[in-house]
Design a protein around this motif. Structure first.
Motif: not given
Ligand code: SAM
Length: 252
Positions: A35-44
């Motif tokens: 599995p992977i983790t996907y992160i967004e700091t500024h998602a909209g």
């Protein structure tokens, strides 16, 4: 300051560049069974309507997705899939592109600080593997790093409304790389006449990044003349991925 709204810019040339490269990287990262983790700091808000008054006011999408030729690429497959579900003028933001490509075993963490954008994101991206946080993206991501899965990608896509954001973004990337050395980190920046992105590039240079720029205007013109991406810990074969995207953008 939170006056920036991505609805005015969704589907423009910079989005094309950023979203195609994102689709390339996620294709690679989801090939392995772990599995992977996907992160967004500024998602909209995750999902945009290119027929909205905001999008029509700037007309930016017309020069981006409006003129894209299409092709055999996961990015275009996602556009088709989203338009089948949400209508012909829909355009997915990066969180929805990522969610469409990830598997139920993968985790998404999305940070958004604008109250309306956050509410829209929560509703557009509701899914068991997705957490939507109403929190500053920089401090929020550091608090989560490293995640249990240890493999994954962090997209950093600030609006650069204030000039200090270039330095803050670079310093944040240094902190993140220390806490989560295995993360693939992607930073987007605009190419503007003031060329403040040079400060960002200089701060992250100790991390040996790949830098990819898409120039679609004259560098002396008012406003944005190009889109830049910084890749830290890029996946193997990133140079071929970037070349594929450049070919699709007609940019050599
Ligand atoms: N990544 C999105 C995409 O490609 O679809 C676009 C994101 S847009 C460029 C930047 C977003 O960051 C805006 O929605 C803005 O409200 C939000 N924002 C600004 N400052 C923030 C902060 N400190 N933490 C989290 N989100 C923030």
């Amino acid at each position: 300051m939170l006056s920036y709204q991505h609805a005015y810019h969704a589907g423009n040339q910079a989005d094309l560049h950023k979203h195609m490269v994102l689709a390339e990287l996620l294709t690679f990262l989801t090939q392995k069974p772990r599995p992977i983790t996907y992160i967004e700091t500024h998602a909209g808000r995750g999902l945009y309507d290119l027929a909205s008054p905001e999008a029509l006011k700037t007309g930016e999408a017309e020069f981006g997705i409006g003129t894209a030729k299409g092709g055999d690429h996961p990015y275009f497959e996602i556009i088709d899939e989203i338009r089948e579900r949400h209508g012909a003028s829909a355009y997915p933001g990066s969180p929805l592109i990522a969610q469409s490509m990830l598997r139920p075993i993968d985790q998404l963490h999305l940070f958004e600080l604008h109250p309306q954008e956050h509410a829209a994101l929560k509703s557009n991206l509701a899914a068991p593997n997705t957490s939507v946080h109403f929190r500053d993206g920089f401090t929020g991501v550091l608090a989560l790093s490293p995640p249990k899965s240890n493999a994954g990608l962090v997209l950093i896509d600030p609006s650069y409304e204030v000039k200090t954001e270039y330095a803050l973004t670079g310093l944040f990337a240094l902190d993140l790389a220390k806490l989560w050395p295995k993360a693939t980190i992607v930073i987007w920046y605009p190419i503007l006449p003031a060329a403040r992105h040079h400060e960002l590039l200089s701060i992250v240079s100790p991390l040996n990044p790949f830098v990819d720029e898409y120039h679609f205007g004259d560098k002396n013109q008012r406003g944005m003349s190009g889109s830049g991406l910084i890749l830290i810990n890029p996946v193997p074969g990133a140079d071929q991925q970037l070349a594929r995207v450049r070919a699709l953008l007609g940019h050599t």
